[in-house]
Design an enzyme around this catalytic site. Structure first.
Site, PDB file in Angstrom:
ATOM      1  N   ASP A 131       0.900  -1.254  -0.111  1.00  0.00           N
ATOM      2  CA  ASP A 131      -0.155  -0.086  -0.004  1.00  0.00           C
ATOM      3  C   ASP A 131       0.921   1.129  -0.190  1.00  0.00           C
ATOM      4  O   ASP A 131       2.080   1.283   0.522  1.00  0.00           O
ATOM      5  CB  ASP A 131      -0.894   0.098   1.116  1.00  0.00           C
ATOM      6  CG  ASP A 131      -2.046  -0.980   1.101  1.00  0.00           C
ATOM      7  OD1 ASP A 131      -2.464  -1.362   0.123  1.00  0.00           O
ATOM      8  OD2 ASP A 131      -2.659  -1.032   2.181  1.00  0.00           O
ATOM      9  N   ARG A 181      -1.104  -0.908  -8.772  1.00  0.00           N
ATOM     10  CA  ARG A 181      -2.304  -0.229  -8.453  1.00  0.00           C
ATOM     11  C   ARG A 181      -2.601   1.189  -8.426  1.00  0.00           C
ATOM     12  O   ARG A 181      -1.700   1.904  -7.825  1.00  0.00           O
ATOM     13  CB  ARG A 181      -2.769  -0.930  -6.791  1.00  0.00           C
ATOM     14  CG  ARG A 181      -4.287  -0.449  -6.508  1.00  0.00           C
ATOM     15  CD  ARG A 181      -4.135  -0.660  -4.920  1.00  0.00           C
ATOM     16  NE  ARG A 181      -4.249  -1.909  -4.801  1.00  0.00           N
ATOM     17  CZ  ARG A 181      -3.845  -2.274  -3.354  1.00  0.00           C
ATOM     18  NH1 ARG A 181      -3.474  -1.076  -2.578  1.00  0.00           N
ATOM     19  NH2 ARG A 181      -3.714  -3.582  -2.852  1.00  0.00           N
TER      20      ARG A 181
END
Ligand SMILES: Cc1cc2nc3c(=O)[nH]c(=O)nc-3n(C[C@H](O)[C@H](O)[C@H](O)COP(=O)(O)OP(=O)(O)OC[C@H]3O[C@@H](n4cnc5c(N)ncnc54)[C@H](O)[C@@H]3O)c2cc1C
Length: 304
Positions: A131, A181
């Site tokens: 992340d 992402r």
């Protein structure tokens, strides 16, 4: 204000005490235990979806806790493997949860812990995505992802279109096997570093999306924005990409019908499934994203 409250212990106590607070929290979070997350993963798979499981927590305060986070991920991956669901479920990891903020040796120690999680993921036949957190961590996170990819080439990383630097970062990540992402970004960032206007963030998202779709990697289109989802589909067609060469990602509890619609149309859709007792910062960011969520929550406070 909500993003500031995400860091406030007093605001956290108010949320926990609100009678309807927990049901709203549960809309976005699988539960507090590993078994809750595994149950949700099973439900998603039955609906034709994929998952990325996140053990909630960030800005870990000591080494013992950082080790415990690593161990939790390894245990989770072993359970996914045993359940036969690791083929459709990866894990999402925050370096700050693994102790990257713990002094000058923090980033190196967090990388060591992330490596252990990647080993467990590889043993289970799946992968890790790192992340992305606040802008002060971008360089370290990209460097950690590059280091992990040497031994674990499937390791993914997140880029945030709100940051002015992101288009350049995208260009560095267009090679084969690169899993990126793309998100808009969930943190309050200063104007010198980040676009403040939503339309500019969206335009940057489209520019990055075009680069990723035309590149050789595996784009992970993480947004609930209907316009950007349509643009992603069109750019994939224009770049001659078959459906399985990219994927859509959305958060658990948000636009579930759209998740199922895309999956029924043959798209790969991965749902980000957070679990754990440290849900507060994540939950406040979800409230900050949508006035309707905040209004519902404030009404629940009124019922005290
Ligand atoms: C899989 C995934 C992983 C992510 N990982 C990261 C990360 O590592 N780092 C990071 O900074 N950010 C991350 N994010 C969060 C992201 O940066 C955005 O904050 C978030 O996705 C909202 O932006 P949006 O693209 O959905 O667009 P928005 O313009 O915020 O929303 C578009 C539409 O989606 C719906 N929607 C959006 N948010 C909500 C909500 N909270 N509740 C209900 N409906 C909503 C609404 O219909 C809204 O109109 C991630 C998001 C996803 C989907």
């Amino acid at each position: 204000m909500l993003l500031a409250a995400a860091r406030s212990p007093a605001a956290r106590r108010a949320v926990v005490a609100a009678p309807l607070g927990w049901p709203l929290v549960r809309r976005f979070i699988a539960g507090e235990d590993r078994e809750d997350a595994l149950r949700v993963v099973d439900q998603l798979i039955v609906r034709g979806l994929h998952a990325s499981v996140d053990h909630l927590g960030e800005d870990t305060a000591d080494e013992a806790r950082a080790d415990a986070v690593r161990d939790e991920y390894c245990a989770l991956l072993a359970r996914l493997d045993a359940a036969g669901t690791a083929g459709r479920a990866e894990v999402s990891v925050k370096l700050s949860a693994l102790g990257s903020g713990l002094g000058t040796g923090g980033p190196r120690a967090a990388l060591g812990r992330a490596r252990a999680v990647c080993e467990a993921a590889a043993a289970a036949g799946t992968a890790v995505t790192l992340d992305m957190e606040g802008h002060g961590t971008t360089d370290d996170t990209l460097a950690a992802a590059a280091a992990l990819r040497v031994d674990f080439p499937a390791t993914g990383v997140v880029l945030q279109s709100c940051l002015r630097r992101t288009e350049a970062d995208c260009r560095e990540l267009l090679r084969e096997g690169s899993r990126v992402r793309l998100v808009k970004g969930a943190y309050a960032e200063p104007p010198g570093i980040a676009f403040q206007d939503k339309a500019e963030v969206d335009r940057c998202y489209v520019r990055c999306l075009r680069l990723l779709m035309e590149g050789h990697g595996y784009p992970m289109v993480a947004t609930h924005d209907p316009r950007l989802i349509a643009v992603a589909g069109a750019l994939a067609v224009r770049a001659g990409r078959p459906q399985r060469s990219y994927e859509f990602q959305m958060l658990y509890g948000i636009r579930s019908e759209e998740q199922r619609r895309l999956a029924a149309a043959g798209e790969t859709v991965r749902v980000y499934v957070p679990y754990g007792d440290d849900w507060y910062g994540y939950f406040m960011r979800r409230l900050a994203e949508r006035p309707a969520n905040l209004a519902f929550f404030l009404r629940s406070l009124g019922h005290r």
